[in-house]
Structures are given as C-alpha cells and as structure tokens.
Design a protein around this motif. Structure first.
Motif, mmCIF file in Angstrom:
data_model
loop_
_atom_site.group_PDB
_atom_site.id
_atom_site.type_symbol
_atom_site.label_atom_id
_atom_site.label_comp_id
_atom_site.label_asym_id
_atom_site.label_seq_id
_atom_site.Cartn_x
_atom_site.Cartn_y
_atom_site.Cartn_z
ATOM 1 N N ALA A 11 -30.699 46.201 20.326
ATOM 2 C CA ALA A 11 -30.316 44.973 19.613
ATOM 3 C C ALA A 11 -28.806 44.735 19.741
ATOM 4 O O ALA A 11 -28.348 43.616 20.002
ATOM 5 C CB ALA A 11 -30.719 45.071 18.142
ATOM 6 N N ARG A 12 -28.033 45.806 19.586
ATOM 7 C CA ARG A 12 -26.586 45.695 19.705
ATOM 8 C C ARG A 12 -26.185 45.248 21.116
ATOM 9 O O ARG A 12 -25.355 44.363 21.296
ATOM 10 C CB ARG A 12 -25.999 47.079 19.392
ATOM 11 N N GLY A 36 -32.916 37.845 26.272
ATOM 12 C CA GLY A 36 -33.556 36.545 26.520
ATOM 13 C C GLY A 36 -32.837 35.705 27.563
ATOM 14 O O GLY A 36 -33.076 34.502 27.660
ATOM 15 N N VAL A 37 -31.956 36.333 28.348
ATOM 16 C CA VAL A 37 -31.250 35.616 29.413
ATOM 17 C C VAL A 37 -31.258 36.498 30.664
ATOM 18 O O VAL A 37 -31.398 37.715 30.563
ATOM 19 C CB VAL A 37 -29.775 35.310 29.029
ATOM 20 N N ILE A 44 -24.436 41.049 25.171
ATOM 21 C CA ILE A 44 -24.715 40.253 26.389
ATOM 22 C C ILE A 44 -24.722 38.766 26.038
ATOM 23 O O ILE A 44 -24.064 37.952 26.721
ATOM 24 C CB ILE A 44 -26.088 40.638 27.010
ATOM 25 N N ARG A 45 -25.425 38.389 24.981
ATOM 26 C CA ARG A 45 -25.517 36.959 24.629
ATOM 27 C C ARG A 45 -24.145 36.379 24.281
ATOM 28 O O ARG A 45 -23.876 35.211 24.526
ATOM 29 C CB ARG A 45 -26.494 36.750 23.467
ATOM 30 N N HIS A 50 -24.222 38.262 30.893
ATOM 31 C CA HIS A 50 -25.030 37.034 30.879
ATOM 32 C C HIS A 50 -24.844 36.311 32.218
ATOM 33 O O HIS A 50 -23.746 35.843 32.528
ATOM 34 C CB HIS A 50 -24.526 36.169 29.723
ATOM 35 N N ALA A 51 -25.917 36.210 33.011
ATOM 36 C CA ALA A 51 -25.773 35.717 34.385
ATOM 37 C C ALA A 51 -25.423 34.239 34.462
ATOM 38 O O ALA A 51 -24.917 33.778 35.479
ATOM 39 C CB ALA A 51 -27.059 35.986 35.173
ATOM 40 N N LEU A 52 -25.690 33.473 33.404
ATOM 41 C CA LEU A 52 -25.432 32.035 33.473
ATOM 42 C C LEU A 52 -24.121 31.660 32.780
ATOM 43 O O LEU A 52 -23.814 30.481 32.611
ATOM 44 C CB LEU A 52 -26.613 31.266 32.852
#
Ligand code: TXA
Ligand code: MG
Length: 355
Positions: free
Chosen positions: A16-17, A135-136, A22-23, A41-43
């Motif tokens: 979670a951390r 989620g990314v 990342i987000r 984060h790739a985007l």
C-alpha cells in the motif's frame, strides 16, 4: 538529490505504501522474476525523469513499461498484431518484453523519443500486487546504477541507490536472475531479438511458427538502444578464459591463469561452475562463488549477478570465469551476452594473457 530510502517487506502495508508513492510520482524498487526494477508512474513524465536521475542513465535509453495484464495493452500500445497476440498468450506473465508501436499517452521520456514502447507483464507476485494496488502502468528499468550489474536482491538495490529513491520492497532473491528477452514486433519486418534473456529465443520462434528470430540490423543503434558494450560491470576486473564454445579448453586456460596469478601473489576470485569444484578444492586460497553446472544454465542465471556482486565486495585483485553454458542456445545465449559485457575486453587463452 538525497532522500530517505525506506525498506519494506512486501506485505499489505508495504504494498500500500509503495503504491501510494508510485501514484504520487515517487520512485519504488520492487522484485520481478528477472531482476529488481526501479519503478515510477509510466504516464507521469516528471516521475519518469526521476528514474533517469536516480540511475544516472542516459536519456537515449528507453524504459520498459510494466502492465498487470495484456488487457491493459491498449493504454500504451497502438496495435497488437497476430504475432504479439501469439507471444503474449503463451509467455505472459513472464520474462518477455515486446517492442510495439506506442500510443500518445506514453511520455516521450519513457521511450527516449521513439515511436515504439517496450512492454512486459511480469509474473512475480510482488510486482503484480504493486501494479494492482497502484492501478497505473509502471515504467521500470533494472534498479542499478547505470552500467552496473542488475540487482537480484534488495541489498543490491541499496548498494547502488540508497538515498536516491523512496522505497524498496524486499522480496528476497529473484528466481530467473537475468533480464527479460526483448523482441521487436513494431515494424513491417520480421520479429527481431533485441536482447536474449529469461525466455529462450527458440521457444519464441516456435510459438511464432518461424525457424528463428532475426537479429538487430548491425549499426542501427535505434533498433537496440541501451545495448551498451560495457554493462553489468563489476569494479574488480573480470577476465574470460578460453575460446567460446570449447568448454574443455576454456577450463584448462582458466586454471592455468588462476595458478599463474596466485603464484604472483594476486588474490583471485572465480565464478565457479559446479563442474569445476574439484579444481577449486585443490586451490584453497581461491575465493569462489558457486554457480550451477555447465549443462544447467537456469541455475547459473539465478545466481550470476549475486555472485558477481559478492565477489566484487571481497577485495580481490582479479576475477576469472570461463564460458558458463552453451552460448548457442536457450538461456546460454543470455549468459554469454551478460558475462561478455561484464568482462574486460579480450579473452585469455591461445597464448594470450592479459594483466
Ligand atoms: O527483466 C527486465 O526486463 C527488467 C525488469 C525490471 O523488468 N528490466 C530491464 O530494464 O532490464 P532495462 O532498462 O535495464 O533494459 C531495458 C532495455 C533498454 O535498454 C532497451 O535496450 C530496451 O529495453 N528497450 C526498451 N524500450 C525499447 C524500445 N521502444 N525500442 C527498443 N528497445 C527498447
Ligand atoms: Mg538494465
């Protein structure tokens, strides 16, 4: 750029951390089945920029985008032809990266300005849990400083990147041990093998119904960016003994060289195939790191980078190795590629010795 690098076990709290970092545009190292990746984060172009800074990686070396599933491909890839479909169905999740035409959602920093993108769906449960929680899509090169050996343990990541990244998920030793096989399916030409790796090129060719994969056009740097000749380099000089494809002769050259150097008072380290353990036992002053058998390249691959880093910490004068497996097939090809780039130029043997 100094920050505190946290180390977490890959439990629910750690995942979670890591996902929150990342987000938010931070940097997280995580285990995959091949080697540890340094993810962002790739985007998010700024987050991706951070990867290049942390590694000291040149901007012309594109990153691999990691996805949870082939179902997410349309986010980053424009077209998925029949060849890509055949390979993803058979080999994903797993150590296979496909180079495909990219969508506009992928920032140019990820692909070094190319109109293609490398994508892979990893099999490691920690990588998958992180992708799911974040989620990314996650852009991730190997989590080492540029030109150094790829990390197969969290400790290796810290050796290179402590204070330069936000968090490391410690999932222990990775299982495959060498990076993914990279196949270029982006053009009108035949599928091309850009990097031998965790999946044998023969198995890929078979799944595609072709005799063998084409190789990159020589001299076309754009076709295989990042394939720098010096890479995976230990700080201690590593010499390769003997001619390629002749294990018997290479073994003689290896031990003659080890004895010659020991007689001069050098402290010698050897990347040791199990086949050579009697020769090593007869030379107790040697420092050895044990790999698999010549006929068992999978075991050797799983241990190779750990062995190189371990030997590099022993304060030795020189490292020696002979070819670790049949270089012409399967995982042996990936081993020959990595060892060749870790070694100083030129081979020992045939009357030649390097100091
Ligand atoms: O197993 C692996 O592939 C690991 C784990 C973390 O997934 N990743 C890895 O990444 O080895 P890295 O950055 O060390 O190697 C990526 C290489 C680049 O150096 C480049 O040669 C190739 O992948 N690559 C990536 N995108 C490409 C593209 N669009 N066209 C051609 N080659 C590409
Ligand atoms: Mg790398």
């Amino acid at each position: 750029m100094t920050r505190r690098t946290l180390v977490f076990p890959p439990d629910a709290q750690g995942i979670a951390r890591a996902a929150a970092i990342i987000r938010a545009g931070g940097l997280v190292a995580f285990p995959t089945e091949t080697v540890y990746g340094l993810g962002a984060h790739a985007l998010d172009a700024r987050a991706v920029q951070g990867i290049f800074e942390a590694k000291g990686r040149p901007a012309d070396d594109p990153l691999i985008v990691h996805l949870l599933s082939a179902d997410n491909l349309p986010l980053v890839v424009r077209t998925v032809g029949p060849a890509a479909q055949a390979l993803t169905r058979r080999f994903w999740p797993g150590p296979l990266t496909l180079v495909l035409p990219r969508t506009d959602a992928v920032p140019p920093a990820v692909t070094a300005g190319l109109d293609t993108v490398g994508v892979r769906v990893p099999a490691h449960p920690v990588a998958r849990a992180l992708l799911e929680a974040a989620g990314v899509p996650i852009a991730a090169p190997s989590a080492n400083l540029f030109t150094r050996t790829s990390p197969t343990r969290a400790e290796h990541v810290l050796e290179d990147l402590d204070g330069r990244i936000d968090l490391v998920l410690d999932g222990g030793l990775t299982s495959v041990g060498v990076e993914s096989t990279i196949v270029d399916l982006s053009g009108a030409g035949p599928p091309r093998l850009l990097r031998p790796g965790g999946i044998a090129a023969e198995a890929l060719a078979e799944a595609l119904g072709i005799a063998e994969l084409a190789l990159p056009t020589p001299g076309n740097r754009k076709a295989a960016p990042g394939a720098y000749p010096v890479h995976y380099a230990p700080r201690t000089r590593l010499h390769l003994a003997g001619p390629s494809g002749e294990p018997g002769r290479a073994r003689q050259v290896l031990w003659a060289e080890a004895d010659r150097r020991a007689a001069r008072g050098e402290r010698v380290g050897v990347l040791l195939l199990v086949d050579d353990r009697d020769a090593a036992a007869a030379r107790p002053a040697l420092v050895t790191a044990r790999l698999g058998a010549y006929a068992d390249p999978a075991t050797t691959a799983a241990r190779l980078f750990d062995a190189l880093r371990w030997l590099d910490r022993q304060g030795l004068d020189v490292l020696l190795a002979r070819e670790l497996a049949d270089p012409g097939s399967g995982m042996g090809r990936a081993l020959a590629d990595r060892l060749g780039r870790a070694a100083a130029q030129g081979r020992l043997g045939a009357g030649r010795s390097l100091d």
